[in-house]
Write a protein that holds these residues in place. Structure first.
Motif, short mmCIF file in Angstrom:
data_model
loop_
_atom_site.label_atom_id
_atom_site.label_comp_id
_atom_site.label_asym_id
_atom_site.label_seq_id
_atom_site.Cartn_x
_atom_site.Cartn_y
_atom_site.Cartn_z
N VAL A 378 0.83 -1.20 0.00
CA VAL A 378 0.00 0.00 0.00
C VAL A 378 0.87 1.26 0.00
CG1 VAL A 378 -1.65 1.34 1.35
CG2 VAL A 378 -1.97 -1.12 1.08
N SER A 379 1.93 1.25 0.81
CA SER A 379 2.83 2.40 0.89
C SER A 379 3.53 2.66 -0.43
CB SER A 379 3.87 2.19 2.00
OG SER A 379 3.27 2.15 3.26
N VAL A 380 4.04 1.58 -1.03
CA VAL A 380 4.77 1.72 -2.30
C VAL A 380 3.83 2.20 -3.40
CG1 VAL A 380 6.01 0.47 -4.10
CG2 VAL A 380 6.54 0.04 -1.69
N ALA A 381 2.65 1.61 -3.47
CA ALA A 381 1.68 1.98 -4.52
C ALA A 381 1.24 3.43 -4.38
CB ALA A 381 0.47 1.06 -4.47
N ALA A 382 1.19 3.92 -3.14
CA ALA A 382 0.70 5.29 -2.92
C ALA A 382 1.77 6.35 -3.14
CB ALA A 382 0.16 5.40 -1.49
N THR A 383 3.04 5.96 -3.15
CA THR A 383 4.10 6.97 -3.22
C THR A 383 5.07 6.79 -4.39
OG1 THR A 383 5.43 5.63 -1.69
CG2 THR A 383 4.08 7.36 -0.74
N TYR A 384 5.36 5.57 -4.76
CA TYR A 384 6.41 5.31 -5.74
C TYR A 384 6.12 5.91 -7.12
CZ TYR A 384 9.92 2.61 -8.36
OH TYR A 384 10.96 2.23 -9.16
N PRO A 385 4.91 5.77 -7.67
CA PRO A 385 4.67 6.29 -9.03
C PRO A 385 4.20 7.74 -9.08
CG PRO A 385 2.77 5.01 -8.32
CD PRO A 385 3.75 5.00 -7.17
N VAL A 386 4.11 8.41 -7.93
CA VAL A 386 3.53 9.75 -7.89
C VAL A 386 4.42 10.75 -8.63
CG1 VAL A 386 3.01 11.68 -6.34
CG2 VAL A 386 2.24 9.37 -5.77
N ARG A 387 3.76 11.65 -9.36
CA ARG A 387 4.47 12.76 -10.02
C ARG A 387 3.79 14.06 -9.61
NH1 ARG A 387 7.72 11.15 -14.50
NH2 ARG A 387 7.51 8.93 -14.98
N ASP A 388 4.52 14.94 -9.00
CA ASP A 388 3.99 16.22 -8.56
C ASP A 388 5.02 17.30 -8.83
OD1 ASP A 388 3.00 18.45 -7.28
OD2 ASP A 388 2.48 17.42 -5.42
N TYR A 389 4.74 18.12 -9.83
CA TYR A 389 5.68 19.17 -10.22
C TYR A 389 5.14 20.56 -9.91
CZ TYR A 389 7.84 15.30 -12.74
OH TYR A 389 8.42 14.10 -13.08
N SER A 390 4.25 20.64 -8.92
CA SER A 390 3.66 21.93 -8.59
C SER A 390 4.72 22.92 -8.08
CB SER A 390 2.55 21.77 -7.56
OG SER A 390 3.01 21.07 -6.41
N ALA A 391 5.68 22.44 -7.31
CA ALA A 391 6.74 23.33 -6.82
C ALA A 391 7.54 23.90 -7.98
CB ALA A 391 7.65 22.58 -5.86
N GLN A 392 7.85 23.07 -8.96
CA GLN A 392 8.61 23.56 -10.12
C GLN A 392 7.81 24.60 -10.90
OE1 GLN A 392 8.49 20.50 -8.95
NE2 GLN A 392 10.30 19.28 -9.45
N ARG A 393 6.51 24.39 -11.03
CA ARG A 393 5.69 25.36 -11.77
C ARG A 393 5.60 26.69 -11.03
NH1 ARG A 393 2.53 20.58 -12.60
NH2 ARG A 393 1.14 21.21 -10.89
N VAL A 394 5.43 26.63 -9.71
CA VAL A 394 5.37 27.87 -8.94
C VAL A 394 6.70 28.61 -9.00
CG1 VAL A 394 5.20 28.77 -6.58
CG2 VAL A 394 3.55 27.07 -7.39
#
Length: 494
Positions: A378-394
């Motif tokens: 559950v931990s790996v599935a919830a975190t490993y494939p995540v992509r979040d580039y909001s910080a880079q866009r800001v």
């Protein structure tokens, strides 16, 4: 195996959003890589380092940036490589303490039964944090210590050196490392194994002395002594010696849920150590090395239960090292990984209600694997494939503003990404925010006015829960101009 681990560690390396702790180390590493300045920037001016990881982590991160360019994947590369090394070093130790089958099982336990993102070696290693590099140095030191125990006195120096590097990497390690070495020395002395007692004493002394020499010789070279200090007080009382009942309940709950396989493995390891105690009298290197590892993990988790702030991450190193004992427990629960025989015994137990030791052990092992494996999946599935580039866009949006635009933010990941001058609170504010957030002191006073920095923009993100800028934003002097993910960008009303 190494290639598979490396591929798993490197895939989507820059995908997960940066944590607040990562930002400090990344920003200092970037400044060192680009400017040769080992420290932070405050309003575009050089400032001392503060809350980043030790130089044993920060410098290698900066070296990766110098070699491959400044970026997030470059910054996380060193930790990812250390994570692979940690898993392989665990297997190497297990092979020496048990056998090759337990070594393979140790890899499986480390990857599939560490049931939370902040205690999983690969997931934690893909962050710019000190834990995994510290574990790498620690395990190398323990391997050399084992070599010294088998009449290789030449291994004493590298053992002390790498243990000193581990000590410097994460000060949190120091009391548990000393406990592990001292306990082994005392037991050896009680058993009149004077050579072994002297060896542990020498390594302990060399570790303490080596850590002191490293800190006193490297930091004066890296840090400009003319820069004003930014001291903090009360941090130990906030995260390391906490008696608040809510934090104790959190620690108990977290250890019971996410550390159950490790606890069972350590209990088994302790019982086996007692059962084989005759080996202590004969000075068996394997027995004393097991004792050292159990003392490290046991003292670490005891502190976690009694005094820590209760964050899951704070028990991570002990849980990861205990994978060795989890693997040995599973080996004994399955009669040396005789899986087919264990399955037959388990089926007989469940269907015919025919109780046997083999069936009971197989049932226990199955429950433990399902518990740890399910939570880990559950931990790996919830975190490993995540992509979040909001910080880079800001950061890109802010960098597109006129040159010299001043930005006030406590989102440290933006410090790493911004090309504009930015300001942030003194480090003492961090201690106050922690005490407020984690209900250690609800009445703590935070005396910080961001307006003294005359910012053009103010940015809130994950730290907004601390309400650091609440009164400033409520004053009407800023207006919301951008929202992206957790970030809100406010422009000054002039």
């Amino acid at each position: 195996m190494s290639i598979v681990l490396l591929a798993l560690s490197l895939w989507n390396l820059d995908g997960p959003a940066m944590w607040w702790d990562e930002g400090w180390t990344l920003s200092v590493a970037r400044n060192w890589a680009e400017q040769g300045h080992y420290g932070r920037l405050r309003n575009g001016q050089r400032a001392r380092p503060g809350l980043e990881a030790a130089f044993t982590t920060t410098l290698p991160v900066g070296m990766m940036m110098r070699a491959f360019g400044v970026g997030l994947w470059q910054g996380r590369l060193f930790g990812a490589l250390c994570a692979v090394a940690v898993v392989l070093l665990l297997a190497a130790l297990a092979a020496r303490l048990y056998d090759r089958r337990v070594a393979v099982a140790t890899v499986v336990a480390a990857l599939c039964m560490t049931a939370f993102p902040t205690i999983h070696p690969l997931l934690l290693g893909r962050r710019v944090l000190a834990e995994i590099p510290m574990l790498m140095y620690l395990l190398v030191g323990y391997l050399f210590l084992w070599r010294a125990l088998v009449n290789r006195w030449v291994a004493l120096f590298p053992a002390a050196l790498f243990l000193a590097l581990a000590w410097v990497s994460k000060a949190q390690l120091s009391p548990f490392l000393i406990v592990s070495l001292t306990m082994s020395a005392l037991v050896a002395a009680l058993m009149r194994r004077w050579r072994i007692a002297a060896l542990f004493t020498l390594v302990a002394g060399g570790t303490v002395l080596g850590a002191r020499i490293l800190q006193q010789s490297v930091y004066p070279i890296l840090i400009d002594a003319q820069l004003p200090p930014d001291p903090t007080t009360g941090l130990i009382e906030t995260v390391a010696i906490v008696t608040a009942p809510a934090r104790r309940l959190d620690a108990i709950q977290n250890l019971a849920i996410f550390g159950l396989p490790a606890l069972c493995g350590m209990l088994w390891g302790t019982w086996r150590l007692w059962h084989d105690r005759s080996a202590a009298s004969s000075g068996a290197p394997v027995w004393y090395t097991r004792l050292t590892l159990l003392a490290l993990c046991g003292s670490w988790l005891a502190w976690y239960l009694v005094f820590s702030i209760g964050w899951v991450r704070y028990m991570g190193p002990a849980i990861i090292v205990a994978s060795i004992f989890v693997a040995d427990l599973l080996a004994n629960a399955t009669d040396g990984f005789a899986i087919r025989h264990s399955l037959v015994s388990l089926i007989n137990l469940l269907t015919l209600r025919r109780w046997t030791r083999t069936g009971g052990a197989a049932l226990f092992g199955t429950v433990l694997v399902l518990w740890g494996g399910t939570l880990t999946a559950v931990s790996v599935a919830a975190t490993y494939p995540v992509r979040d580039y909001s910080a880079q866009r800001v950061a890109q949006w802010l960098n597109a503003q006129p040159e010299g635009t001043r930005i006030e933010t406590y989102e440290t990941e933006l410090h790493f990404l911004l090309d504009q001058p930015y300001t942030f609170p003194p480090d003492q504010v961090h201690v106050a925010l922690l005490r407020r957030l984690w209900e250690i002191d609800d009445n703590v006073l935070i005396a910080y006015d961001p307006m003294v920095n005359d910012p053009d923009f103010l940015v809130e993100g994950g730290t907004s829960v601390a309400k650091l800028y609440e009164s400033t934003l409520a004053s009407g002097r800023f207006r919301l101009v951008l929202e992206d993910g957790p970030y809100r960008v406010f422009e000054r009303v002039r």
